[in-house]
Design a protein around this motif. Structure first.
Motif, PDB file in Angstrom:
ATOM      1  N   HIS A 171      -0.258  -9.118   8.905  1.00 21.02           N
ATOM      2  CA  HIS A 171      -1.487  -9.591   8.709  1.00 21.02           C
ATOM      3  C   HIS A 171      -2.747  -8.915   9.032  1.00 21.02           C
ATOM      4  N   ALA A 172      -2.701  -7.533   8.734  1.00 21.38           N
ATOM      5  CA  ALA A 172      -3.795  -6.702   9.141  1.00 21.38           C
ATOM      6  C   ALA A 172      -5.091  -7.292   8.284  1.00 21.38           C
ATOM      7  N   ARG A 173      -4.877  -7.599   7.173  1.00 21.01           N
ATOM      8  CA  ARG A 173      -6.234  -7.837   6.388  1.00 21.01           C
ATOM      9  C   ARG A 173      -7.079  -9.100   7.091  1.00 21.01           C
ATOM     10  N   GLN A 174      -6.026 -10.151   7.230  1.00 19.31           N
ATOM     11  CA  GLN A 174      -6.813 -11.238   8.026  1.00 19.31           C
ATOM     12  C   GLN A 174      -7.153 -10.931   9.328  1.00 19.31           C
ATOM     13  N   GLU A 204     -12.609 -10.934  -0.423  1.00 19.86           N
ATOM     14  CA  GLU A 204     -11.570 -11.904   0.011  1.00 19.86           C
ATOM     15  C   GLU A 204     -11.332 -12.823  -1.094  1.00 19.86           C
ATOM     16  N   ARG A 248      -7.766   0.844   4.218  1.00 18.42           N
ATOM     17  CA  ARG A 248      -6.618   0.382   3.263  1.00 18.42           C
ATOM     18  C   ARG A 248      -6.905  -0.922   2.701  1.00 18.42           C
ATOM     19  N   HIS A 249      -7.621  -1.744   3.287  1.00 18.38           N
ATOM     20  CA  HIS A 249      -7.873  -3.121   2.817  1.00 18.38           C
ATOM     21  C   HIS A 249      -9.203  -3.468   2.407  1.00 18.38           C
ATOM     22  N   PHE A 250     -10.202  -2.656   2.799  1.00 19.16           N
ATOM     23  CA  PHE A 250     -11.613  -3.046   2.501  1.00 19.16           C
ATOM     24  C   PHE A 250     -12.360  -1.563   2.256  1.00 19.16           C
ATOM     25  N   THR A 272      -6.658   1.659   8.724  1.00 23.71           N
ATOM     26  CA  THR A 272      -5.962   0.658   8.283  1.00 23.71           C
ATOM     27  C   THR A 272      -7.107  -0.392   7.558  1.00 23.71           C
ATOM     28  N   TRP A 319       2.348  -0.003   8.693  1.00 18.65           N
ATOM     29  CA  TRP A 319       2.447  -1.551   8.346  1.00 18.65           C
ATOM     30  C   TRP A 319       2.006  -2.257   9.627  1.00 18.65           C
TER      31      TRP A 319
END
Length: 191
Positions: free
Chosen positions: A7-10, A58, A46-48, A43, A4
C-alpha cells in the motif's frame, strides 16, 4: 527497507495530505512525505513524479469516463452517453471510500493558485477526452465539442457538489441531477 512496500502509494498520498494540511504545500518536501509514510524517498519516486503528482496522478478518471461513453448503447444520444461516463466515474473513481481523500485534496488545491491552474488543465483534458469519445460515436465535430463542454460543466459541478464537506450524496446521483439541470438550461436557452 524492502523494495516492495504494501500500500505504498496510498500511504504516501495520505502522508502528503497530512503534511500539506499541517505545514502547507510549499513547506512540505518529498523527503518529508516519504519519512511520514515510513518509506524511502526512492519509493516515492516509483509512484509519483513529484509532490504535485500526489494531487493529480491518482486514479486518472479519463479511462473509465471515455470507456463508458464509448460503450453506451448505440441509441443513446450524445448527452446520454456522457451520463453513462459520469455514472462510471461514480462507480470507479469518485467512490464513498475515496471521498475523505478527495476532500483533503480539494482543500489543498483551493489554497494554492498554481494548483488551481493545474486542476483547470486537468479538467480541460477530461473535457477534450470526452469530446474525442463522443466524436468516436459518430457525432459530428461541433456537436461533439458542444456536448463535451456541457459534459465538462456537468462533471465540474457534480465534483464540486460531491466534494463539498457537508455533502453526503453519491457522485452518480449528483451527476445525473446536474445533467438534468443542464438539459433544462439548454432547453430554456433554445426558447
Amino acid at each position: 527497507m524492502a523494495r516492495w512496500e504494501p500500500h505504498a502509494r496510498q500511504r504516501l498520498a495520505d502522508a502528503a495530505l497530512e503534511l500539506f494540511a499541517e505545514r502547507g504545500y510549499e513547506e512540505t518536501t518529498v523527503l518529508d512525505i516519504a519519512r511520514r509514510a515510513g518509506l524511502a524517498k526512492s519509493t516515492f519516486f516509483r509512484h509519483f513524479q513529484d509532490k504535485r503528482g500526489v494531487l493529480f496522478a491518482e486514479d486518472a478518471p479519463a479511462g473509465p469516463l471515455v470507456a463508458a461513453i464509448a460503450a453506451a448503447p448505440a441509441q443513446a444520444g450524445p448527452l446520454d452517453a456522457v451520463e453513462y461516463g459520469l455514472d462510471a466515474l461514480g462507480r470507479d473513481v469518485f467512490t464513498a471510500d475515496r471521498r475523505p481523500f478527495t476532500l483533503r485534496r480539494r482543500a489543498v488545491i483551493e489554497a494554492h493558485p498554481d494548483l488551481r491552474e493545474r486542476e483547470a488543465l486537468k479538467e480541460a483534458g477530461l473535457t477534450a477526452a470526452m469530446g474525442r469519445a463522443i466524436a468516436g460515436r459518430g457525432v459530428p465535430g461541433l456537436a461533439a465539442r458542444v456536448t463535451a463542454e456541457l459534459g465538462g460543466l456537468a462533471l465540474k459541478a457534480a465534483y464540486e457538489r460531491w466534494s463539498d464537506p457537508a455533502g453526503t450524496e453519491d457522485f452518480g446521483d449528483i451527476a445525473r441531477q446536474t445533467l438534468d439541470e443542464i438539459r433544462s438550461a439548454v432547453a430554456e436557452v433554445r426558447g
